[in-house]
Design a protein around this motif. Structure first.
Motif, PDB file in Angstrom:
ATOM      1  N   ILE A  86       0.846  -1.197   0.000  1.00 36.85           N
ATOM      2  CA  ILE A  86       0.000   0.000   0.000  1.00 36.85           C
ATOM      3  C   ILE A  86       0.885   1.253   0.000  1.00 36.85           C
ATOM      4  CG2 ILE A  86      -0.394   0.284   2.496  1.00 36.85           C
ATOM      5  CD1 ILE A  86      -3.180   0.578  -0.057  1.00 36.85           C
ATOM      6  N   ARG A 120      -8.965   1.130  -6.510  1.00 33.40           N
ATOM      7  CA  ARG A 120     -10.381   1.177  -6.157  1.00 33.40           C
ATOM      8  C   ARG A 120     -11.319   0.944  -7.341  1.00 33.40           C
ATOM      9  NH1 ARG A 120     -11.477   3.292  -0.994  1.00 33.40           N
ATOM     10  NH2 ARG A 120      -9.754   4.516  -0.214  1.00 33.40           N
ATOM     11  N   GLY A 286      -7.331   1.360  -2.209  1.00 34.60           N
ATOM     12  CA  GLY A 286      -7.977   1.263  -0.900  1.00 34.60           C
ATOM     13  C   GLY A 286      -7.650  -0.015  -0.156  1.00 34.60           C
ATOM     14  N   GLY A 287      -6.635  -0.740  -0.593  1.00 35.51           N
ATOM     15  CA  GLY A 287      -6.263  -1.970   0.099  1.00 35.51           C
ATOM     16  C   GLY A 287      -6.892  -3.212  -0.488  1.00 35.51           C
ATOM     17  N   GLY A 288      -7.474  -3.108  -1.685  1.00 36.24           N
ATOM     18  CA  GLY A 288      -8.046  -4.272  -2.326  1.00 36.24           C
ATOM     19  C   GLY A 288      -6.969  -5.167  -2.923  1.00 36.24           C
TER      20      GLY A 288
ATOM     21  N   ASP B  38     -15.078   5.326   4.762  1.00 40.24           N
ATOM     22  CA  ASP B  38     -14.318   4.155   4.326  1.00 40.24           C
ATOM     23  C   ASP B  38     -14.134   3.150   5.451  1.00 40.24           C
ATOM     24  OD1 ASP B  38     -14.017   4.591   1.732  1.00 40.24           O
ATOM     25  OD2 ASP B  38     -11.868   5.044   1.766  1.00 40.24           O
ATOM     26  N   ARG B 140      -8.231  -4.039   4.219  1.00 40.11           N
ATOM     27  CA  ARG B 140      -8.931  -2.780   3.936  1.00 40.11           C
ATOM     28  C   ARG B 140      -9.208  -2.003   5.214  1.00 40.11           C
ATOM     29  NH1 ARG B 140     -11.263  -5.725  -0.035  1.00 40.11           N
ATOM     30  NH2 ARG B 140     -11.222  -4.833  -2.128  1.00 40.11           N
ATOM     31  N   VAL B 143      -6.047  -0.297   6.185  1.00 38.73           N
ATOM     32  CA  VAL B 143      -5.762   0.857   5.324  1.00 38.73           C
ATOM     33  C   VAL B 143      -6.707   2.009   5.643  1.00 38.73           C
ATOM     34  CG1 VAL B 143      -5.805   1.674   2.937  1.00 38.73           C
ATOM     35  CG2 VAL B 143      -4.788  -0.528   3.476  1.00 38.73           C
ATOM     36  N   ARG B 147      -5.700   5.680   7.154  1.00 38.92           N
ATOM     37  CA  ARG B 147      -6.009   6.897   6.389  1.00 38.92           C
ATOM     38  C   ARG B 147      -6.915   7.831   7.189  1.00 38.92           C
ATOM     39  NH1 ARG B 147      -6.511   4.706   0.325  1.00 38.92           N
ATOM     40  NH2 ARG B 147      -4.286   4.363   0.097  1.00 38.92           N
TER      41      ARG B 147
END
Lengths: 294, 194
Positions: A86, A120, A286-288, B38, B140, B143, B147
């Motif tokens: 990331i 994303r 987004g971390g996918g 998010d 996710r 993350v 953030r």
């Protein structure tokens, strides 16, 4: 005895600095530079396959606008692949801004870990499940046999097949330029009104307003590309414009003739464009994606 | 002439307001809210996945009722908390939310220990697929949380630095936002590895 005293103080200091160094080196794994589609820092890919992959990924970006990039590193140096990838994604910004259609394939050779990081915009087609399966069934088995070339080739092919059709390439205009232009116009109108009002109070005030607002305008909207010299010239132009603008707007028509030289003044040579070379387009992650090992 | 002076004063005040960080603070607050969205979404995603996970494990692990019940209960507790964007302003509600989520995390990690005992389960394709989804979700969450914390940091700094704090106390009255703190007993969310 007396000689030992400074040593006593030195020891903890020494240990402390040692610990400091250790903790520093634990976080020292920096994101390497983005060189192209294939960034083979661990030397896992043979030159012929590298050229082939580069060409393949370039064509794919041209047709589908999706940007896939490969990174290999020798070791994670204690970092976790999820957080490292990331970090890479945030720095490289693969994919286009707004579409967020970037994919990064990361492999850490000595740790035998890999990850596919998905932007994303692609999360709905390249789901965690889909990328996980590509790692498990396509890339993993080849890597296990030591066949890195085959693994990357098959993996890229699978990713392209899965991501195809999600985005279409279009004649792109730079959105940044557009933004800059509209900002520039807003400020221009504001400073115009400002100069007019000041100038209608007195000629000197108008000139001063021009001298301030014109360089400010340049600095705010096209920051960086204007040197000190340009700013001074703009300031001088501002003095003249600020002094004359109110007269131009008043009824005395004899001044209209002198409008030409000022209005096309210092703005002609403004250049907003970026440099050359390979670049991520500002895509967001987004971390996918999925991680795996081999 | 008087009109012009009024106009001038109006213009000057507009300029000075944006100079005091009025706009910037608003923008930063919106960024915090977006980042919170998010976080919420990724936690929601985890919640949606958990019933599937429990179902798959149930078929294999017949003697581990207690753990499965614990996971289900933890999920129900998380579902009871009303989440909203105003929560980032309220330290108490925020702590409650975080507590429920970390209870969920620890119940999950206990479930993973159960899974370790059933080799058949680990080889099951359904389970493997679920593992990827859950792993991705945990990532996710990580993350999104980091953030969010970054956005909070920027916002909190922006309402505390000099000209902004005056603007804030006079005009906006925005509150400091709550960042995520490290969970008790662990610095990271448990790694869901199978």
């Amino acid at each position: 005895m007396q000689a030992k005293k400074p040593l006593k103080i030195l020891y903890p200091a020494f240990i402390l600095s040692f610990i400091l160094l250790l903790t520093l080196s634990a976080h020292a794994l920096d994101v390497p530079k983005l060189q192209g589609y294939v960034n083979d820092y661990a030397g896992m890919i043979s030159p012929s396959v590298k050229t082939k992959l580069e060409a393949e990924l370039k064509t794919f970006e041209q047709t589908d606008s999706t940007q896939i990039v490969i990174l290999t590193i020798p070791s994670l140096e204690g970092d976790v692949i999820d957080s490292f990838s990331i970090k890479v994604a945030d720095k490289w910004k693969i994919g286009q801004k707004g579409k967020d259609n970037g994919v990064i394939i990361i492999a850490a050779k000595n740790n035998r870990k890999m990850r596919i990081e998905v932007g994303r915009g692609l999360e709905s087609t390249l789901t965690d499940l889909a990328t996980g399966r590509i790692i498990d069934r396509v890339i993993g088995p080849s890597f296990k046999k030591g066949d890195f070339d085959g693994g990357f080739t098959a993996g890229v092919a699978a990713l392209i097949a899965a991501a195809k059709g999600e985005f279409k390439s279009e004649k792109k205009f730079s959105p940044k330029k557009q933004e800059n232009l509209s900002r520039f116009l807003t400020f221009l109108i504001f400073s115009g009104i400002f100069m007019l009002i000041m100038g209608s109070i007195s000629r000197i005030l108008g000139s001063a307003a021009g001298a301030i607002s014109l360089p400010l305008l340049a600095k705010l909207t096209i920051a960086g590309s204007s040197g000190v010299f340009t700013l001074i010239i703009l300031g001088l132009a501002g003095v003249v414009i600020g002094g004359l603008l109110p007269i131009l707007f008043s009824n005395s028509s004899r001044h209209y003739g002198s409008r030409g030289p000022w209005s096309s003044g210092g703005f002609g040579g403004v250049d907003i464009g970026g440099g050359g070379g390979f670049d991520g387009g500002g895509g967001d992650f987004g971390g996918g994606g999925a991680s795996g090992d081999w | 002439m008087k009109k012009i002076i009024y106009l001038f004063v109006l213009l000057l005040s507009i300029f000075s307001i944006s100079g005091c960080g009025y706009n910037k603070m608003q923008a930063n607050e919106e960024a915090v809210k977006a980042a919170w969205g998010d976080v919420e979404a990724s936690y929601q995603r985890r919640n949606d996945l958990i019933p599937n996970l429990v179902e798959v494990v149930k078929g294999y692990a017949k003697h581990e009722k207690d753990t499965l019940i614990a996971v289900t209960e933890a999920r129900a507790k998380v579902g009871n908390i009303q989440i909203s964007k105003e929560m980032v302003n309220d330290p108490k509600a925020f702590a409650q939310f975080q507590e429920a989520q970390s209870a969920m995390s620890s119940a999950l990690s206990r479930l993973m220990v159960v899974v370790e005992k059933y080799p058949d389960l680990k080889a099951n394709q359904n389970f493997k697929d679920l593992q990827h989804q859950l792993e991705g979700t945990e990532n996710r969450i990580n993350v999104a949380r980091s953030r969010y914390n970054k956005a909070v940091e920027i916002f909190n700094t922006s309402i505390r630095i000099f000209p902004n704090n005056i603007t804030n106390s006079v005009l906006l009255q925005l509150k400091l936002k709550e960042p995520f703190k490290a969970e008790t007993g662990s610095e990271k969310a448990p790694q869901v590895k199978f």
